[in-house]
Design an enzyme around this catalytic site. Structure first.
Site, PDB file in Angstrom:
ATOM      1  N   ASP A 110       0.843  -1.207   0.000  1.00  0.00           N
ATOM      2  CA  ASP A 110       0.000   0.000   0.000  1.00  0.00           C
ATOM      3  C   ASP A 110       0.873   1.249   0.000  1.00  0.00           C
ATOM      4  O   ASP A 110       2.034   1.202   0.411  1.00  0.00           O
ATOM      5  CB  ASP A 110      -0.867   0.044   1.264  1.00  0.00           C
ATOM      6  CG  ASP A 110      -1.842  -1.109   1.335  1.00  0.00           C
ATOM      7  OD1 ASP A 110      -2.152  -1.687   0.283  1.00  0.00           O
ATOM      8  OD2 ASP A 110      -2.279  -1.430   2.464  1.00  0.00           O
TER       9      ASP A 110
HETATM   10  N1  URA Z   1      -1.421  -5.727   4.233  1.00  0.00           N
HETATM   11  C1  URA Z   1      -1.801  -4.439   4.154  1.00  0.00           C
HETATM   12  O1  URA Z   1      -2.777  -4.028   4.778  1.00  0.00           O
HETATM   13  N2  URA Z   1      -1.077  -3.608   3.380  1.00  0.00           N
HETATM   14  C2  URA Z   1       0.031  -4.006   2.691  1.00  0.00           C
HETATM   15  O2  URA Z   1       0.676  -3.190   2.024  1.00  0.00           O
HETATM   16  C3  URA Z   1       0.417  -5.344   2.803  1.00  0.00           C
HETATM   17  C4  URA Z   1      -0.335  -6.194   3.570  1.00  0.00           C
END
Ligand code: URA
Length: 234
Positions: A110
């Protein structure tokens, strides 16, 4: 011809613009090599990174690229984006523009997650790492807004039902390392999975950082935003 897997006779026929009969003749005359070995089998499977030569002249030679990157928060895991800097923008002088354009991301993070990102132009390798069947372990360090309790461990291990995808998550190993911090090991990659799992406890994730994907561990020498080419074993 851009190939993931093809037959040798088809590749030579299309690349040299000759019919299959002529290709058979070239092979019988031992004029073709694949990865340095004389090839006579018309059906020999060839791949994007096979080095194919005719009369010692290279017809195909692509270099497989494997990149390890330390992604900072605020950089998007995409190859192009109108608003944010992308992981490709961070590669700077590491690769040529053409090489950068050939890359894809092996398991996104993310926007507000930091840590290990792998990039490659070798889809056979990335598919092995990301295929649900491979169940490759991905390690994350998580910092929470509220204190953790032992209850989380069982809930993560049991799996959680996500109605939107109509799936139950695979068992997740959660190790509490301090009152507000844990290590989480995923073997799949559902959308915002870690944040959603802690969301069930109304406990917002305030920092998330990926430290490894399978045997690839984020190197300590890589500062935020830095990247390097790595060697991999297939
Ligand atoms: N879980 C999440 O919430 N975000 C990520 O980037 C990876 C795993």
């Amino acid at each position: 011809m851009s190939i993931n897997r093809a037959r040798l006779d088809r590749f030579i026929s299309e690349t040299c613009q000759i019919n299959r009969k002529k290709v058979r003749l070239l092979l019988a005359q031992k004029r073709v090599t694949v990865d340095g070995v004389i090839a006579t089998d018309i059906a020999l499977p060839i791949y994007k990174f096979s080095v194919i030569s005719l009369d010692n002249k290279v017809l195909q030679q692509h270099q497989a690229l494997y990149v390890m990157l330390h992604k900072p928060i605020g950089v998007v895991c995409a190859t192009k984006d109108d608003k944010h800097r992308t992981v490709i923008d961070l590669l700077g002088e590491l690769l040529s523009a053409e090489e950068k354009a050939s890359l894809h991301i092996v398991g996104r993070l993310d926007l507000n997650t930091s840590g290990l990102v792998l990039l490659t132009n070798d889809s056979r390798w990335s598919e092995k790492l990301t295929s649900p069947k491979s169940k490759v372990a991905k390690h994350y360090l998580v910092t929470l807004q509220n204190p953790l309790t032992q209850e989380y461990i069982a809930a993560f291990s049991a799996g959680m039902y996500f109605a939107y995808e109509n799936i139950t998550t695979l068992p997740v190993v959660l190790t509490i390392t301090s009152q507000y911090q844990a290590e989480v090991v995923l073997t799949e990659g559902r959308y915002h999975q870690i944040k959603r799992m802690f969301g069930r406890f109304n406990n917002p994730v305030i920092a998330l950082h990926r430290t490894s994907i399978g045997k690839y561990v984020l190197e300590e020498s890589l500062n935020l935003g830095e990247s390097k080419l790595i060697n991999v074993s297939i």
